[in-house]
Design a protein around this motif. Structure first.
Motif, PDB file in Angstrom:
ATOM      1  N   LEU A  14       0.827  -1.212   0.000  1.00 56.75           N
ATOM      2  CA  LEU A  14       0.000   0.000   0.000  1.00 56.75           C
ATOM      3  C   LEU A  14       0.862   1.262   0.000  1.00 56.75           C
ATOM      4  N   LYS A  15       1.950   1.252   0.779  1.00 57.73           N
ATOM      5  CA  LYS A  15       2.867   2.401   0.784  1.00 57.73           C
ATOM      6  C   LYS A  15       3.466   2.594  -0.596  1.00 57.73           C
ATOM      7  N   ASN A  16       3.862   1.494  -1.247  1.00 61.04           N
ATOM      8  CA  ASN A  16       4.433   1.591  -2.595  1.00 61.04           C
ATOM      9  C   ASN A  16       3.420   2.149  -3.596  1.00 61.04           C
ATOM     10  N   LEU A  17       2.174   1.714  -3.494  1.00 62.50           N
ATOM     11  CA  LEU A  17       1.131   2.257  -4.371  1.00 62.50           C
ATOM     12  C   LEU A  17       0.945   3.755  -4.138  1.00 62.50           C
ATOM     13  N   LEU A  18       0.996   4.171  -2.881  1.00 59.99           N
ATOM     14  CA  LEU A  18       0.868   5.587  -2.545  1.00 59.99           C
ATOM     15  C   LEU A  18       2.020   6.391  -3.136  1.00 59.99           C
ATOM     16  N   VAL A  19       3.233   5.891  -3.014  1.00 54.69           N
ATOM     17  CA  VAL A  19       4.408   6.577  -3.558  1.00 54.69           C
ATOM     18  C   VAL A  19       4.305   6.682  -5.081  1.00 54.69           C
ATOM     19  N   LEU A  20       3.909   5.601  -5.728  1.00 56.55           N
ATOM     20  CA  LEU A  20       3.760   5.627  -7.185  1.00 56.55           C
ATOM     21  C   LEU A  20       2.645   6.580  -7.607  1.00 56.55           C
ATOM     22  N   TYR A  21       1.529   6.555  -6.895  1.00 60.24           N
ATOM     23  CA  TYR A  21       0.445   7.484  -7.202  1.00 60.24           C
ATOM     24  C   TYR A  21       0.929   8.925  -7.072  1.00 60.24           C
ATOM     25  N   ALA A  22       1.637   9.224  -5.998  1.00 59.79           N
ATOM     26  CA  ALA A  22       2.099  10.591  -5.750  1.00 59.79           C
ATOM     27  C   ALA A  22       3.008  11.088  -6.866  1.00 59.79           C
ATOM     28  N   GLN A  23       3.954  10.256  -7.293  1.00 54.33           N
ATOM     29  CA  GLN A  23       4.865  10.730  -8.333  1.00 54.33           C
ATOM     30  C   GLN A  23       4.153  10.916  -9.663  1.00 54.33           C
ATOM     31  N   TRP A  24       3.218  10.026  -9.993  1.00 56.95           N
ATOM     32  CA  TRP A  24       2.501  10.169 -11.264  1.00 56.95           C
ATOM     33  C   TRP A  24       1.445  11.275 -11.213  1.00 56.95           C
ATOM     34  N   PHE A  25       0.843  11.509 -10.055  1.00 55.30           N
ATOM     35  CA  PHE A  25      -0.064  12.650  -9.913  1.00 55.30           C
ATOM     36  C   PHE A  25       0.698  13.936 -10.204  1.00 55.30           C
ATOM     37  N   CYS A  26       1.852  14.076  -9.579  1.00 56.27           N
ATOM     38  CA  CYS A  26       2.657  15.290  -9.765  1.00 56.27           C
ATOM     39  C   CYS A  26       3.190  15.397 -11.193  1.00 56.27           C
ATOM     40  N   ALA A  27       3.570  14.275 -11.797  1.00 54.97           N
ATOM     41  CA  ALA A  27       4.043  14.300 -13.187  1.00 54.97           C
ATOM     42  C   ALA A  27       2.922  14.757 -14.112  1.00 54.97           C
TER      43      ALA A  27
ATOM     44  N   GLU B  65      -1.363  12.945 -20.958  1.00 52.44           N
ATOM     45  CA  GLU B  65      -2.368  11.882 -21.049  1.00 52.44           C
ATOM     46  C   GLU B  65      -1.808  10.557 -20.519  1.00 52.44           C
ATOM     47  N   LEU B  66      -0.584  10.236 -20.898  1.00 48.58           N
ATOM     48  CA  LEU B  66       0.044   8.991 -20.439  1.00 48.58           C
ATOM     49  C   LEU B  66       0.319   9.030 -18.941  1.00 48.58           C
ATOM     50  N   ALA B  67       0.776  10.171 -18.444  1.00 47.02           N
ATOM     51  CA  ALA B  67       1.000  10.313 -17.001  1.00 47.02           C
ATOM     52  C   ALA B  67      -0.326  10.202 -16.250  1.00 47.02           C
ATOM     53  N   GLY B  68      -1.372  10.761 -16.818  1.00 45.45           N
ATOM     54  CA  GLY B  68      -2.696  10.664 -16.199  1.00 45.45           C
ATOM     55  C   GLY B  68      -3.187   9.229 -16.121  1.00 45.45           C
ATOM     56  N   ALA B  69      -2.874   8.442 -17.142  1.00 48.37           N
ATOM     57  CA  ALA B  69      -3.263   7.028 -17.132  1.00 48.37           C
ATOM     58  C   ALA B  69      -2.531   6.278 -16.023  1.00 48.37           C
ATOM     59  N   ARG B  70      -1.246   6.563 -15.852  1.00 45.17           N
ATOM     60  CA  ARG B  70      -0.488   5.940 -14.756  1.00 45.17           C
ATOM     61  C   ARG B  70      -1.040   6.367 -13.405  1.00 45.17           C
TER      62      ARG B  70
ATOM     63  N   GLN C 262      -4.041   7.286 -12.700  1.00 43.79           N
ATOM     64  CA  GLN C 262      -5.329   6.627 -12.487  1.00 43.79           C
ATOM     65  C   GLN C 262      -5.164   5.159 -12.119  1.00 43.79           C
ATOM     66  N   LYS C 263      -4.180   4.507 -12.706  1.00 39.80           N
ATOM     67  CA  LYS C 263      -3.909   3.093 -12.400  1.00 39.80           C
ATOM     68  C   LYS C 263      -3.613   2.916 -10.913  1.00 39.80           C
ATOM     69  N   TYR C 264      -2.731   3.749 -10.368  1.00 35.64           N
ATOM     70  CA  TYR C 264      -2.358   3.615  -8.966  1.00 35.64           C
ATOM     71  C   TYR C 264      -3.460   4.135  -8.040  1.00 35.64           C
ATOM     72  N   ARG C 265      -4.207   5.139  -8.483  1.00 32.75           N
ATOM     73  CA  ARG C 265      -5.328   5.599  -7.668  1.00 32.75           C
ATOM     74  C   ARG C 265      -6.371   4.497  -7.541  1.00 32.75           C
ATOM     75  N   ALA C 266      -6.693   3.842  -8.647  1.00 34.80           N
ATOM     76  CA  ALA C 266      -7.691   2.772  -8.623  1.00 34.80           C
ATOM     77  C   ALA C 266      -7.247   1.629  -7.717  1.00 34.80           C
ATOM     78  N   ALA C 267      -5.966   1.272  -7.776  1.00 37.36           N
ATOM     79  CA  ALA C 267      -5.459   0.189  -6.922  1.00 37.36           C
ATOM     80  C   ALA C 267      -5.556   0.569  -5.453  1.00 37.36           C
TER      81      ALA C 267
ATOM     82  N   PHE D 107     -12.812  -1.857 -11.430  1.00 38.95           N
ATOM     83  CA  PHE D 107     -13.373  -1.899 -12.769  1.00 38.95           C
ATOM     84  C   PHE D 107     -12.595  -2.822 -13.691  1.00 38.95           C
ATOM     85  N   THR D 108     -11.470  -3.339 -13.218  1.00 43.68           N
ATOM     86  CA  THR D 108     -10.683  -4.263 -14.026  1.00 43.68           C
ATOM     87  C   THR D 108     -11.066  -5.710 -13.767  1.00 43.68           C
TER      88      THR D 108
END
Length: 145
Positions: free
Chosen positions: A68-81, A115-120, A122-127, A138-139
């Motif tokens: 969960l921490k790893n998902l949060l870190v990945l979400y944070a970096q892609w949100f900011c990107a 658009e690609l960063a937004g997809a990433r 969203q992937k981590y947000r959904a997880a 939804f997957t």
């Protein structure tokens, strides 16, 4: 490299987009309140984000806490990107020293990068949303009644 929050850094955000600190200095990311945007976003849908990060980094975290921490870190970096890519004026497209000129992103569409960063993102947000908030996945397919 500057920390944007405990969850990500300016270097991680730039790396997602393939830019360096000369293209987009730390001050641009920090002064544009990117960290505040991330925290407001997380507070809206993942109020336990601080606990998730703390549980995954302190003591003897379980495998699930680390995940969960790893998902949060990945979400944070892609949100900011994603947010940075949408600030199209922050990344120079033409660099010149007065004699020489380089078109840095002549063949790269920043809108497509966003658009690609937004997809990433969203992937981590959904997880995270599924794992923490029990949001429907939804997957996993469609449930029939």
């Amino acid at each position: 490299m500057a920390a944007l929050t405990s969850y990500t850094s300016t270097a991680a955000v730039r790396a997602c987009l393939g830019v360096d600190d000369q293209d987009c200095p730390d001050a641009v990311l920090v002064d544009s309140n990117l960290a505040l945007e991330l925290m407001v976003d997380l507070d809206e849908w993942l109020s336990s984000h601080a606990t998730i990060y703390s549980d995954g980094t302190t003591g003897s975290p379980t495998t699930e806490e680390i995940r969960l921490k790893n998902l949060l870190v990945l979400y944070a970096q892609w949100f900011c990107a994603y947010e940075l890519a949408n600030r199209f004026l922050t990344i120079p497209q033409i660099v010149s020293d007065g004699k020489n000129q380089m078109n840095r992103f002549a063949k790269i569409d920043l809108a497509k990068a966003a658009e690609l960063a937004g997809a990433r993102r969203q992937k981590y947000r959904a997880a995270l949303d599924t794992a923490v908030n029990n949001a429907p996945s939804f997957t996993s397919g469609i449930a029939l009644m």
